[in-house]
Write a protein that holds these residues in place. Structure first.
Motif, PDB file in Angstrom:
ATOM      1  N   ASP A   8       0.862  -1.193   0.000  1.00  0.00           N
ATOM      2  CA  ASP A   8       0.000   0.000   0.000  1.00  0.00           C
ATOM      3  C   ASP A   8       0.895   1.239   0.000  1.00  0.00           C
ATOM      4  O   ASP A   8       2.022   1.199   0.513  1.00  0.00           O
ATOM      5  CB  ASP A   8      -0.892  -0.015   1.235  1.00  0.00           C
ATOM      6  CG  ASP A   8      -1.957   1.072   1.216  1.00  0.00           C
ATOM      7  OD1 ASP A   8      -2.124   1.729   0.164  1.00  0.00           O
ATOM      8  OD2 ASP A   8      -2.609   1.277   2.252  1.00  0.00           O
ATOM      9  N   GLN A  13      -0.104   4.401   1.328  1.00  0.00           N
ATOM     10  CA  GLN A  13      -0.320   5.160   2.561  1.00  0.00           C
ATOM     11  C   GLN A  13      -0.228   4.233   3.762  1.00  0.00           C
ATOM     12  O   GLN A  13      -1.151   3.462   4.028  1.00  0.00           O
ATOM     13  CB  GLN A  13      -1.683   5.848   2.527  1.00  0.00           C
ATOM     14  CG  GLN A  13      -1.784   6.960   1.493  1.00  0.00           C
ATOM     15  CD  GLN A  13      -3.139   7.634   1.522  1.00  0.00           C
ATOM     16  OE1 GLN A  13      -4.172   6.982   1.460  1.00  0.00           O
ATOM     17  NE2 GLN A  13      -3.138   8.950   1.615  1.00  0.00           N
ATOM     18  N   ASN A  67       5.823   5.866   3.643  1.00  0.00           N
ATOM     19  CA  ASN A  67       5.224   5.802   2.318  1.00  0.00           C
ATOM     20  C   ASN A  67       5.657   4.520   1.621  1.00  0.00           C
ATOM     21  O   ASN A  67       6.831   4.148   1.661  1.00  0.00           O
ATOM     22  CB  ASN A  67       5.663   7.024   1.500  1.00  0.00           C
ATOM     23  CG  ASN A  67       4.974   7.099   0.160  1.00  0.00           C
ATOM     24  OD1 ASN A  67       5.292   6.359  -0.762  1.00  0.00           O
ATOM     25  ND2 ASN A  67       4.005   8.003   0.051  1.00  0.00           N
ATOM     26  N   THR A  87      -3.345   0.315  -3.960  1.00  0.00           N
ATOM     27  CA  THR A  87      -3.693   1.515  -3.217  1.00  0.00           C
ATOM     28  C   THR A  87      -5.053   2.056  -3.640  1.00  0.00           C
ATOM     29  O   THR A  87      -5.608   1.652  -4.668  1.00  0.00           O
ATOM     30  CB  THR A  87      -2.610   2.594  -3.458  1.00  0.00           C
ATOM     31  OG1 THR A  87      -2.949   3.780  -2.744  1.00  0.00           O
ATOM     32  CG2 THR A  87      -2.488   2.917  -4.936  1.00  0.00           C
ATOM     33  N   SER A 140       0.620  10.320  -7.448  1.00  0.00           N
ATOM     34  CA  SER A 140       0.874   9.056  -6.751  1.00  0.00           C
ATOM     35  C   SER A 140       1.335   7.978  -7.718  1.00  0.00           C
ATOM     36  O   SER A 140       2.254   7.209  -7.422  1.00  0.00           O
ATOM     37  CB  SER A 140      -0.390   8.597  -6.019  1.00  0.00           C
ATOM     38  OG  SER A 140      -0.760   9.505  -5.013  1.00  0.00           O
TER      39      SER A 140
END
Length: 223
Positions: free
Chosen positions: A61, A63, A68, A88, A95
């Motif tokens: 992921d 977040q 990060n 994600t 992103s």
């Protein structure tokens, strides 16, 4: 595709939502070609697994509560050729570019169908780069933008030597202030250079600028 006769490929999952983490474990474990190596809820837990045993692919992921996911990908890629697949809820341009720029082998959104998720994992293990349609849209846009941006060195869009230096420093993770210190100029001057870079490359962020500069050969991928 992956040889069904070989041992199951080991998958590490890094997802902070406990319910989703269990769901992902169930989806992966349901396929005989895959098995769960570990499931962690944060960067710290994932980091503890580095080097403890074979992991063929990390499902990460972006977040996470203590960091990060793109930074974790960058660390993993620096030490091995392990596959890293982003999963994600973030489908925005910045992103997507940041994740792929970190070295991720694919980019999927969390609403990906379970069968498509397993197929994407197997595809990544076979050397392909599975990308959700929403993310692919940004890559196509970047490709088209790069094609429009390429111009002779004498054109207005050509970056000056100082602007290239600024981009190289940014690509190494330096902040405005740190870049200013290295180049022995003011942070205000750095901001002026950044404005010029954004205008010339038709971008709106440092990540996009670095991506475009690498695509155009202005800076190398090793910078």
């Amino acid at each position: 595709m992956t040889d069904p006769g070989q041992a199951p490929r080991r998958i590490g999952i890094v997802e902070d939502d406990a319910h989703l983490r269990r769901y992902l474990c169930e989806v992966v474990a349901a396929d005989a070609r895959l098995e769960i190596a570990f499931a962690a809820g944060d960067v710290a837990g994932a980091t503890q697994r580095i080097g403890t045993g074979p992991i063929d692919l990390w499902l990460i992921d972006l977040q996470l509560p203590d960091g990060n996911g793109a930074d974790l990908v960058r660390r993993l890629k620096a030490g091995s050729d392990v596959k890293c697949l982003i999963l994600t809820v973030l489908g925005d341009r910045t992103s997507v570019i940041a994740a792929l720029d970190s070295g991720a082998d694919g980019y999927l959104l969390k609403d990906t169908d379970p069968r498509a998720l397993v197929s994407s994992i197997l595809s990544a293990l076979d050397g392909y780069a599975p990308i959700s349609p929403q993310a692919a849209h940004f890559l196509l846009d970047l490709y088209q933008q790069a094609a429009r941006t390429i111009r002779p060195a004498s054109d207005e869009a050509a970056l000056t030597g100082r602007e290239q230096e600024v981009l190289r420093l940014f690509s190494r993770g330096l902040s405005y202030r740190e870049a200013a210190e290295v180049l022995q100029i003011s942070a205000h001057t750095i901001r002026d250079h950044v404005k010029a870079i954004y205008r010339k490359l038709s971008v709106h962020s440092r990540t996009e600028a670095i991506f475009e500069a690498r695509q155009l050969g202005i800076i190398s991928s090793s910078d």
